[in-house]
Each structure stands twice: as C-alpha cells, then as structure tokens.
Scaffold this motif. Structure first.
Motif, short mmCIF file in Angstrom:
data_model
loop_
_atom_site.label_atom_id
_atom_site.label_comp_id
_atom_site.label_asym_id
_atom_site.label_seq_id
_atom_site.Cartn_x
_atom_site.Cartn_y
_atom_site.Cartn_z
N TRP A 15 19.74 -6.68 -26.63
CA TRP A 15 19.07 -7.91 -26.41
C TRP A 15 19.55 -8.79 -25.17
CZ3 TRP A 15 14.72 -10.30 -26.67
CH2 TRP A 15 14.94 -11.69 -26.16
N GLU A 16 20.74 -8.40 -24.83
CA GLU A 16 21.32 -8.92 -23.49
C GLU A 16 20.62 -8.33 -22.39
OE1 GLU A 16 23.25 -7.71 -25.98
OE2 GLU A 16 23.96 -9.58 -26.70
N ASP A 17 20.05 -7.25 -22.54
CA ASP A 17 19.65 -6.61 -21.20
C ASP A 17 18.32 -7.12 -21.41
OD1 ASP A 17 21.71 -5.04 -20.69
OD2 ASP A 17 21.03 -3.48 -22.06
N ARG A 18 17.40 -7.33 -22.37
CA ARG A 18 16.10 -7.91 -22.53
C ARG A 18 16.18 -9.33 -21.96
NH1 ARG A 18 13.78 -5.66 -28.40
NH2 ARG A 18 14.01 -3.47 -27.75
N TYR A 19 17.11 -10.19 -22.43
CA TYR A 19 17.37 -11.33 -21.88
C TYR A 19 17.50 -11.63 -20.47
CZ TYR A 19 19.22 -16.19 -22.55
OH TYR A 19 19.58 -17.61 -22.51
N ALA A 20 18.41 -10.58 -19.72
CA ALA A 20 18.52 -10.66 -18.56
C ALA A 20 17.11 -10.34 -17.75
CB ALA A 20 19.58 -9.61 -17.90
N MET A 21 16.35 -9.34 -18.31
CA MET A 21 14.95 -8.75 -17.84
C MET A 21 13.95 -10.23 -17.48
SD MET A 21 12.25 -6.18 -19.05
CE MET A 21 10.54 -6.33 -18.52
N VAL A 22 14.12 -11.05 -18.96
CA VAL A 22 13.22 -12.30 -18.90
C VAL A 22 13.72 -13.17 -17.74
CG1 VAL A 22 12.60 -14.18 -20.46
CG2 VAL A 22 12.57 -12.06 -21.43
N ILE A 23 14.86 -13.38 -17.64
CA ILE A 23 15.62 -14.32 -16.56
C ILE A 23 14.86 -13.78 -15.24
CG2 ILE A 23 17.34 -15.23 -15.27
CD1 ILE A 23 19.05 -15.46 -18.13
N ASP A 24 15.15 -12.50 -14.96
CA ASP A 24 14.74 -11.89 -13.54
C ASP A 24 13.23 -12.06 -13.36
OD1 ASP A 24 17.24 -11.01 -13.10
OD2 ASP A 24 17.00 -8.96 -13.82
N MET A 25 12.51 -11.83 -14.64
CA MET A 25 10.93 -12.19 -14.48
C MET A 25 10.93 -13.89 -13.84
SD MET A 25 9.67 -10.26 -17.73
CE MET A 25 7.99 -10.82 -17.48
N GLY A 26 11.62 -14.69 -14.77
CA GLY A 26 11.45 -15.99 -14.16
C GLY A 26 11.97 -16.03 -12.78
N LYS A 27 13.04 -15.62 -12.25
CA LYS A 27 13.45 -15.73 -10.96
C LYS A 27 12.17 -15.07 -9.92
CE LYS A 27 18.15 -15.34 -11.65
NZ LYS A 27 19.38 -14.35 -11.42
N ALA A 28 11.59 -14.42 -10.30
CA ALA A 28 10.38 -13.31 -9.46
C ALA A 28 8.95 -14.32 -9.59
CB ALA A 28 9.96 -12.17 -10.15
N LEU A 29 8.97 -15.45 -10.45
CA LEU A 29 7.79 -16.27 -10.41
C LEU A 29 7.70 -16.96 -9.04
CD1 LEU A 29 7.80 -18.30 -13.81
CD2 LEU A 29 5.91 -16.59 -12.63
N PRO A 30 6.34 -17.13 -8.50
CA PRO A 30 6.25 -17.91 -7.43
C PRO A 30 6.47 -19.44 -7.49
CG PRO A 30 4.23 -16.78 -8.02
CD PRO A 30 5.26 -16.56 -8.98
N PRO A 31 7.23 -20.07 -6.68
CA PRO A 31 7.57 -21.46 -6.87
C PRO A 31 6.12 -22.40 -6.98
CG PRO A 31 7.75 -20.75 -4.45
CD PRO A 31 7.51 -19.72 -5.28
N MET A 32 6.27 -23.30 -7.92
CA MET A 32 5.36 -24.14 -8.30
C MET A 32 5.39 -25.44 -7.16
SD MET A 32 4.31 -25.92 -11.80
CE MET A 32 2.80 -26.69 -12.29
N GLU A 33 4.21 -25.80 -6.75
CA GLU A 33 4.26 -26.87 -5.77
C GLU A 33 4.74 -28.14 -6.41
OE1 GLU A 33 0.65 -27.50 -3.46
OE2 GLU A 33 0.41 -25.44 -3.72
N ASP A 34 5.68 -29.00 -5.79
CA ASP A 34 6.26 -30.15 -6.59
C ASP A 34 5.17 -31.27 -6.83
OD1 ASP A 34 8.78 -29.25 -6.39
OD2 ASP A 34 9.28 -30.39 -4.63
N ALA A 35 3.95 -31.27 -6.00
CA ALA A 35 2.98 -32.01 -6.30
C ALA A 35 2.24 -31.83 -7.71
CB ALA A 35 1.80 -31.88 -5.22
N LEU A 36 2.34 -30.44 -8.31
CA LEU A 36 1.74 -29.96 -9.36
C LEU A 36 2.77 -30.49 -10.75
CD1 LEU A 36 0.27 -26.75 -8.50
CD2 LEU A 36 -0.88 -28.72 -8.72
#
Length: 136
Positions: free
Chosen positions: A19-40
C-alpha cells in the motif's frame, strides 16, 4: 464505465504489492497535476466536508465534463488526480452514472484512507456529480 486513464491507474496499482507504494503513486499523481489558478480558489469552488482545503472548478465544453482541482494536502491532490482520471472527458450526462465507490474500491482506497479522507473523497465525488447535473 471507467475511462482509459482510470483503467491505467487500476493496472498500475495491480503491479504494486504494498500500500505504501500505491500511496506514493497517488502522491506523485497529485504532484503532476497542473497548478490551479489562484483566482479559481474561491468559496464557490471550495469543497465542504474535506479536512483539507479542496477546490474543484468545472469546465463543460460541448457537453463534455472536465474539472481542475487543487488542495493544500499532497495525498488529497493525488485523490483529485484519480478523480480527474475517472471523470474528465465524460459527457456530462454520463458523470452521474459512474459508480465512483465501486470504481475507487478497485484501487483499494476504501481500506487505506482515514475516515476524514474518505469523507472528503465522498464530498468531492458529490461536488463533481452536482456540477455535471447542473450543466445538463
């Protein structure tokens, strides 16, 4: 009913035994998300019911649902990325038909998230469903 992007996540999770590897994968996916504009990041896009700060901004174009999201917690950003893989690109009329709990259960998330994170995930799914329903 899952998108090819979500099916890819399911396949990737199948190769990870711990599960720790899956957890790390989920976190990596979050890091790869394009940033959301602060105005949104406004009260209208904030998801209530999450322990962390969470924003989801829908974009419906030609009847196709897509959203951008962000959070102040890395694991939650990863969960947003998982939900984006599940929902982005679907016709708005199909979003409400997705059995999100069943699809997410395929990843084993239910057993490994705290109750607060699980409640937040349900709140995000409900927001996505409401956004799509409002667009129909």
């Amino acid at each position: 009913m899952a998108s090819p992007a979500f099916e890819e996540i399911v396949e990737d999770f199948a190769f990870l035994d711990e599960w720790e590897d899956r957890y790390a994968m989920v976190i990596d996916m979050g890091k790869a998300l394009p940033p959301m504009e602060d105005a949104l990041k406004a009260p209208s896009t904030k998801v209530e019911g999450c322990a962390s700060q969470v924003w989801l901004h829908p974009e419906i174009d030609g009847g196709i649902y897509r959203f951008h999201g962000d959070s102040d917690a890395m694991i939650v950003k990863g969960l947003i990325a998982v939900l984006a893989a599940l929902y982005n690109g679907l016709p708005v009329t199909e979003v409400g038909k997705v059995d999100a709990p069943a699809e997410l259960a395929r990843l084993g998330l239910n057993e490994h998230l705290s109750s607060q994170r699980s409640n937040g995930l349900r709140a995000m799914v409900e927001r996505i469903r409401m956004q799509a329903a409002d667009a129909v």
